[in-house]
Design a protein around this motif. Structure first.
Motif, PDB file in Angstrom:
ATOM      1  N   ASP A 292       0.890  -1.141  -0.131  1.00 13.62           N
ATOM      2  CA  ASP A 292       0.064  -0.192  -0.076  1.00 13.62           C
ATOM      3  C   ASP A 292       0.944   1.263  -0.011  1.00 13.62           C
ATOM      4  OD1 ASP A 292      -2.543  -1.342   2.248  1.00 13.62           O
ATOM      5  OD2 ASP A 292      -2.500  -1.402   0.043  1.00 13.62           O
ATOM      6  N   LEU A 293       2.154   1.229   0.485  1.00 13.68           N
ATOM      7  CA  LEU A 293       2.784   2.353   0.809  1.00 13.68           C
ATOM      8  C   LEU A 293       4.092   2.239  -0.162  1.00 13.68           C
ATOM      9  CD1 LEU A 293       3.051   2.389   4.654  1.00 13.68           C
ATOM     10  CD2 LEU A 293       1.483   3.863   3.053  1.00 13.68           C
ATOM     11  N   GLU A 294       4.607   3.448  -0.501  1.00 11.07           N
ATOM     12  CA  GLU A 294       5.872   3.192  -1.327  1.00 11.07           C
ATOM     13  C   GLU A 294       6.616   4.723  -1.009  1.00 11.07           C
ATOM     14  OE1 GLU A 294       4.928   3.759  -5.610  1.00 11.07           O
ATOM     15  OE2 GLU A 294       4.257   5.820  -5.124  1.00 11.07           O
ATOM     16  N   ILE A 295       7.993   4.446  -1.197  1.00 10.87           N
ATOM     17  CA  ILE A 295       8.890   5.570  -1.098  1.00 10.87           C
ATOM     18  C   ILE A 295       8.780   6.399  -2.242  1.00 10.87           C
ATOM     19  CG2 ILE A 295      11.262   6.201  -0.827  1.00 10.87           C
ATOM     20  CD1 ILE A 295      11.916   3.805   0.695  1.00 10.87           C
TER      21      ILE A 295
ATOM     22  N   HIS B 279      18.111   6.749   8.002  1.00 10.73           N
ATOM     23  CA  HIS B 279      18.043   7.888   7.029  1.00 10.73           C
ATOM     24  C   HIS B 279      16.255   8.194   6.902  1.00 10.73           C
ATOM     25  CE1 HIS B 279      20.228   9.996   4.051  1.00 10.73           C
ATOM     26  NE2 HIS B 279      19.058  10.330   3.489  1.00 10.73           N
ATOM     27  N   THR B 280      15.818   9.166   6.454  1.00 10.86           N
ATOM     28  CA  THR B 280      14.622   9.442   6.482  1.00 10.86           C
ATOM     29  C   THR B 280      14.458   9.535   5.159  1.00 10.86           C
ATOM     30  OG1 THR B 280      14.899  11.102   8.386  1.00 10.86           O
ATOM     31  CG2 THR B 280      12.899  11.030   7.052  1.00 10.86           C
ATOM     32  N   TYR B 281      13.026   8.804   4.667  1.00  8.10           N
ATOM     33  CA  TYR B 281      12.664   8.938   3.455  1.00  8.10           C
ATOM     34  C   TYR B 281      11.315   9.424   3.291  1.00  8.10           C
ATOM     35  CZ  TYR B 281      16.590   5.649   2.354  1.00  8.10           C
ATOM     36  OH  TYR B 281      17.814   5.120   1.832  1.00  8.10           O
ATOM     37  N   PRO B 282      10.967  10.237   2.178  1.00  8.30           N
ATOM     38  CA  PRO B 282       9.631  10.464   1.890  1.00  8.30           C
ATOM     39  C   PRO B 282       8.846   9.300   1.520  1.00  8.30           C
ATOM     40  CG  PRO B 282      10.884  11.065   0.053  1.00  8.30           C
ATOM     41  CD  PRO B 282      11.751  10.401   0.940  1.00  8.30           C
ATOM     42  N   VAL B 283       7.605   9.178   2.075  1.00 10.38           N
ATOM     43  CA  VAL B 283       6.652   8.109   1.762  1.00 10.38           C
ATOM     44  C   VAL B 283       5.287   8.536   1.603  1.00 10.38           C
ATOM     45  CG1 VAL B 283       5.845   7.446   4.049  1.00 10.38           C
ATOM     46  CG2 VAL B 283       6.444   5.632   2.439  1.00 10.38           C
ATOM     47  N   ARG B 284       4.560   7.868   0.694  1.00 11.95           N
ATOM     48  CA  ARG B 284       3.111   8.248   0.473  1.00 11.95           C
ATOM     49  C   ARG B 284       2.235   6.810   0.068  1.00 11.95           C
ATOM     50  NH1 ARG B 284       4.106  10.419  -5.740  1.00 11.95           N
ATOM     51  NH2 ARG B 284       4.299   8.292  -6.678  1.00 11.95           N
ATOM     52  N   VAL B 285       0.940   6.843   0.021  1.00 13.49           N
ATOM     53  CA  VAL B 285       0.333   5.716  -0.502  1.00 13.49           C
ATOM     54  C   VAL B 285       0.380   5.696  -1.868  1.00 13.49           C
ATOM     55  CG1 VAL B 285      -2.015   4.963  -0.642  1.00 13.49           C
ATOM     56  CG2 VAL B 285      -1.342   5.875   1.585  1.00 13.49           C
ATOM     57  N   ARG B 286       0.800   4.250  -2.337  1.00  8.14           N
ATOM     58  CA  ARG B 286       0.953   4.223  -3.718  1.00  8.14           C
ATOM     59  C   ARG B 286      -0.572   4.948  -4.411  1.00  8.14           C
ATOM     60  NH1 ARG B 286       4.714   0.262  -5.859  1.00  8.14           N
ATOM     61  NH2 ARG B 286       5.368  -0.589  -3.846  1.00  8.14           N
ATOM     62  N   PRO B 287      -0.200   5.240  -5.532  1.00  8.09           N
ATOM     63  CA  PRO B 287      -1.496   5.854  -6.238  1.00  8.09           C
ATOM     64  C   PRO B 287      -2.281   4.726  -6.700  1.00  8.09           C
ATOM     65  CG  PRO B 287       0.542   6.878  -7.013  1.00  8.09           C
ATOM     66  CD  PRO B 287       0.881   5.776  -6.348  1.00  8.09           C
ATOM     67  N   GLY B 288      -3.689   4.970  -6.616  1.00 10.26           N
ATOM     68  CA  GLY B 288      -4.798   3.956  -7.055  1.00 10.26           C
ATOM     69  C   GLY B 288      -4.941   3.011  -5.884  1.00 10.26           C
TER      70      GLY B 288
END
Lengths: 266, 280, 353
Positions: C281-284, C333-342
């Protein structure tokens, strides 16, 4: 909601249960009967015919007292010899693998394969002069009981967990004697106790070998028991049997509790 | 060396108190009565004498009969004792081992108490039916009962170990496949316990052949080998005869133990090394 | 083969002793010919349910129906069920052929019928060449097939499999599972299959019952359970998801963490919710795309899966999550993460705080 208790009896177990109850009844039924006969004034006339009496018990005790004490003394000597000879042997069998180990085990178990009367006869023919002293009686009982002691102690000594614990104690600096005293003996405590009680019981109840090796001065309780069966009134015989059981049954129960039980004698 | 000193006491003891005497017994069985000339006459007498042949037959009869009965009776008993969850299980187990500590003579006496002339059962039947029945203590039946009595605790004990190794799943599966309870015993338990049964049979037979006390107390005409040995030594003092009988009996019991023991070992199924040992 | 039966669990209770329930109020139906998987953690009562169907145990309360008839206290030898326990419980004193023939012998089938049926089963399970071998010489997979052949030989109304794959080597499991599924479909027998492995359940089942502590948490098709888990336990155990608290920020929309918002499948009007978040569900946020409004992830562990990396880390403001990435990450390290589109996140319940 109504909870109906539907207990399904496992019929395989039920069959087993039936047979077990039958066997237990067979094994236990003589005991109460023994008590009744021993306390009946005149058994041939019926249950408690003539009244309940302890006279037979008194007479029985008077008759067997010296022999009972002799048996106890003999059993203790047998026990000591068995331990002195059998514990090292059990240790050897349990801990070491060597050529001839099978032969040693077979040797120690040999008395189990040979009928008691054969052992007794062999001893008499080999040492005819020693018979009167009672030494043969002692030897016969030692030979007969030793396999049971070794068979009870060897598995306990062979436990991998115990061997490991001794090894750990060794790395912690314990000497051989210290290991024996502080680690080994406490670990085999219940097996040791079972073995000692077993030898005691076997010796107290031993008949087949004793029958040929006893002398008037060295007479055991079972021998006296036998002559009571042949010559005496059934009430006296029952009383003596009851006394005998008092020496032997509590020990047998203790052995079962300790988890080590072996084959006795016919 | 440590090993030698550990073994020395027992080896010396057995050499002096068992091996040597047995050798003497053997030698005595091979000499003529009253002299020291070598002969096989004693063994010939064992084979040719009618009395001894009958004693042998009787011994075989009672040993096999009591062993067979004991095995048939004790298989379900061992299964129950080992696997039951009942509260009384321990008490029953203890009750069954009590006879182990009893010598044969006491067992013989029990049979007399129950079924002798003034035995409890005949007395009861006298009260109830006016006839003294079940007075069979001194017959073959009485002896058989006595032998059975001392076999039961031994056989149960010997079978219990094997039963505890049995998987409950196998019993359950056979039931789902349609096996009625008695068929579970016949088709699943019996074959699975076969090696243990053979082993128990070997010890039972050997013990029964060598049994003296029970026979001495109960026998009135049903002669078995141990009785012949006893009488030939104590009554007629035919030492050589007694010796040959003893050797013959000892060879018989040892052969049974070794022979059946070998069969039991062979009957044990060979297991694969990396077997999946999942129990239930 | 035989007519496959339906099985109905009607408010089944089972307890070893009063106050020690093992199975409580179990209700579901199994249609003829279908494969129903019972899945749950150890001790949840799934094996007990099999034993109840087999007749080795009798329910303390409730009814168990087979083809509409109450089985009551019918003993196992009269129920015509095939039971395969976890240990396979083969008869060690018999060879393969005699094992398979055992049930037919117990039912007193004529000799020729037994032979014919045994050969049929040996072919079906592909163990014909092992027919005369003693079972003690078989491998785990072979034993399993013999156990199943033996159970199927009597044409059972229901087949009960208790963790049939648990004893096998993990490498072989997937292949044998496919074989097993084909076999079950071919035979058409109603099957109750117990496992603690949710991958197996997803792969094989027509319907799944998720159990916990003796109760059925949810019963449905694998798809339903995957997409709409009824509660956090089902989502986590069966879906391999992480359950996180979330805030409702609009119709069908929740916020898991600062910068991480997603659409949901269900619109629950409560504001504080629990959602199930899966690894996919999530991705960098990929390089080159805006990370300004994204959430923050600090990886704490990373596993190479062959196809990529499974990264476990702290999603700032939410909790520990797992996601998949195609390149290695630097721990700490810190990474930006969001919900995968769709992707749609499922709501699994309200957050009662």
């Amino acid at each position: 909601m109504a909870r109906q208790r539907q207990r399904a009896t496992d019929p395989v177990m039920a069959i087993g249960q039936g047979f077990t109850l039958a066997a237990v009844i067979l094994c236990l039924a003589p005991m109460p009967l023994l008590i009744v006969v021993a306390t009946t004034a005149n058994w041939p006339l019926g249950f408690w015919a003539g009244g309940i009496t302890i006279n037979w018990l008194r007479e029985g005790w008077e008759t067997v007292r010296p022999y009972a004490f002799f048996s106890v003394r003999l059993a203790c000597i047998v026990l000591v010899i068995d331990l002195a000879v059998g514990l090292p042997a059990a240790w050897l069998i349990a801990r070491h693998n060597f050529i001839g180990r099978q032969a040693l085990v077979a040797l120690i178990n040999l008395p189990l394969a040979i009928p008691g009367i054969a052992i007794a006869l062999a001893l008499i023919l080999a040492y005819p002069l020693a018979r009167a002293s009672g030494l043969l009686l002692l030897l016969g009982q030692v030979i007969y009981t030793l396999p049971f002691l070794v068979a009870t102690l060897a598995p306990a000594l062979a436990q991998p967990a115990l061997v490991e614990r001794e090894a750990v104690a060794r790395t912690l600096g314990a000497s051989a004697v210290q290991r024996l005293w502080h680690v080994t003996l406490p670990s085999i405590r219940s097996a040791l106790l079972a073995a000692l009680i077993l030898v005691f019981t076997l010796s107290m109840g031993e008949f087949n070998v004793s029958f040929f090796l006893f002398t008037p001065l060295n007479k055991t309780l079972p021998i006296e028991l036998y002559s009571a069966y042949i010559t005496n009134r059934v009430e006296v015989a029952a009383s003596i049997t009851l006394i005998f059981l008092l020496f032997v049954v509590p020990a047998a129960v203790a052995i079962e509790r300790l988890g080590g039980s072996k084959i006795g004698q016919a | 060396m440590l090993r030698a000193s550990l073994a020395a006491p027992v080896v010396v003891l057995f050499a002096l108190a068992l091996i040597m005497p047995l050798a003497v017994l053997l030698r005595q069985s091979l000499v003529e009565e009253g002299s020291s000339r070598f002969t096989l006459a004693n063994y010939a007498a064992v084979v040719t004498s009618l009395a001894y042949r009958r004693a042998l037959l009787n011994s075989i009869l009672i040993a096999f009969a009591s062993t067979a009965l004991a095995l048939a009776l004790c298989l379900p008993v061992a299964v129950y004792i080992e696997r039951s969850n009942s509260r009384y299980r321990n008490a029953l187990a203890v009750a069954l081992t009590i006879p182990l500590s009893l010598p044969g003579i006491v067992i013989g006496f029990f049979v007399i108490l129950l079924f002798g002339l003034t035995g409890a059962i005949p007395q009861l039947s006298l009260l109830l039916t006016g006839e003294r029945r079940f007075n069979f203590a001194y017959s073959f039946g009485g002896m058989l009962l006595g032998y059975l009595y001392f076999q039961i605790p031994r056989v149960v004990l010997m079978l219990r170990g094997a039963v505890s190794a049995l998987s409950q799943d196998v019993i359950d599966v056979s039931r789902t496949l349609g096996a009625a309870p008695w068929r579970v015993y016949l088709d699943v338990l019996l074959p699975a316990l076969f090696p243990a049964l053979i082993s128990a049979a070997s010890v039972s037979l050997a013990t029964a052949f060598g049994a003296f006390g029970t026979a001495a107390t109960l026998s009135r005409g049903f002669r078995v080998l141990p009785l012949e040995i006893a009488s030939s030594f104590t009554e007629s003092f035919q030492v050589e005869r007694a010796a040959s009988l003893s050797i013959a009996l000892a060879v018989l019991t040892t052969a049974i133990l070794l022979g059946l023991g070998r069969v039991a070992e062979r009957a044990q199924q060979p297991r694969r090394e990396n077997d999946t040992p999942l129990g239930s | 083969m035989t007519v496959a039966a339906s099985v109905v669990f009607d408010h089944i209770f089972y307890a070893y002793a009063p106050g020690r329930p093992v199975v409580e109020d179990v209700c579901f139906e199994v249609q003829p010919g279908e494969i129903v998987v019972l899945v749950g953690p150890s001790g949840c009562g799934k094996s007990t349910l099999l034993r109840l169907v087999a007749g080795l145990l009798i329910p303390t309360a409730g009814r168990l129906l087979m083809d509409g008839n109450d089985t009551g206290a019918l003993p196992p030898d009269r129920r015509l069920v095939g039971w395969v326990p976890q240990s396979y419980a083969l008869f060690e004193h018999l060879n393969v052929r005699d094992n398979v023939a055992f049930g037919l012998r117990m039912h007193r089938a004529p000799r020729q019928e037994i032979a014919r049926r045994v050969n049929e089963m040996l072919d079906l399970c592909r163990i014909t060449e092992l027919a005369d071998r003693p079972v003690t010489q078989l491998s785990g997979g072979q034993r399993q097939r013999v156990a199943i052949a033996r159970a199927l030989a009597v044409s059972p109304r229901v087949l009960l499999l208790d963790e049939p794959l648990a004893a096998l080597d993990p490498q072989l499991r997937a292949a044998i599972r496919a074989d097993l599924q084909a076999l079950l479909r071919a035979s058409g027998v109603t099957t109750l299959f117990v496992t603690h492995d949710q991958v197996e359940a997803l792969a094989i089942a027509d319907h799944v019952a998720v159990l916990r502590a003796g109760r059925v948490e949810q019963f449905g098709t694998p798809q339903t359970l995957w997409q709409s888990p009824a509660n956090p336990f089902v989502a986590e155990f069966f879906g391999g998801a992480t359950v996180l608290p979330a805030q409702r920020v609009g119709p069908n929309r929740v916020r898991l963490a600062p910068g991480v918002e997603a659409c949901t499948s269900l619109d629950d009007h409560a504001t504080a919710l629990h959602v199930a978040v899966r690894a996919g569900d999530l991705e960098i946020v990929p390089d080159g795309e805006s990370a300004a409004h994204a959430g923050r992830l600090v990886p704490t562990a990373s596993e190479f899966t062959g196809d990529g990396f499974k990264v476990t880390g702290e999603l700032i403001g939410a909790g520990t999550v797992t996601l998949l990435h195609d390149r290695p990450v630097v721990l700490g390290h810190t990474y930006p993460v969001r919900v995968r589109p769709g992707r749609t996140i499922c709501v699994v319940g309200q957050n009662q705080r």
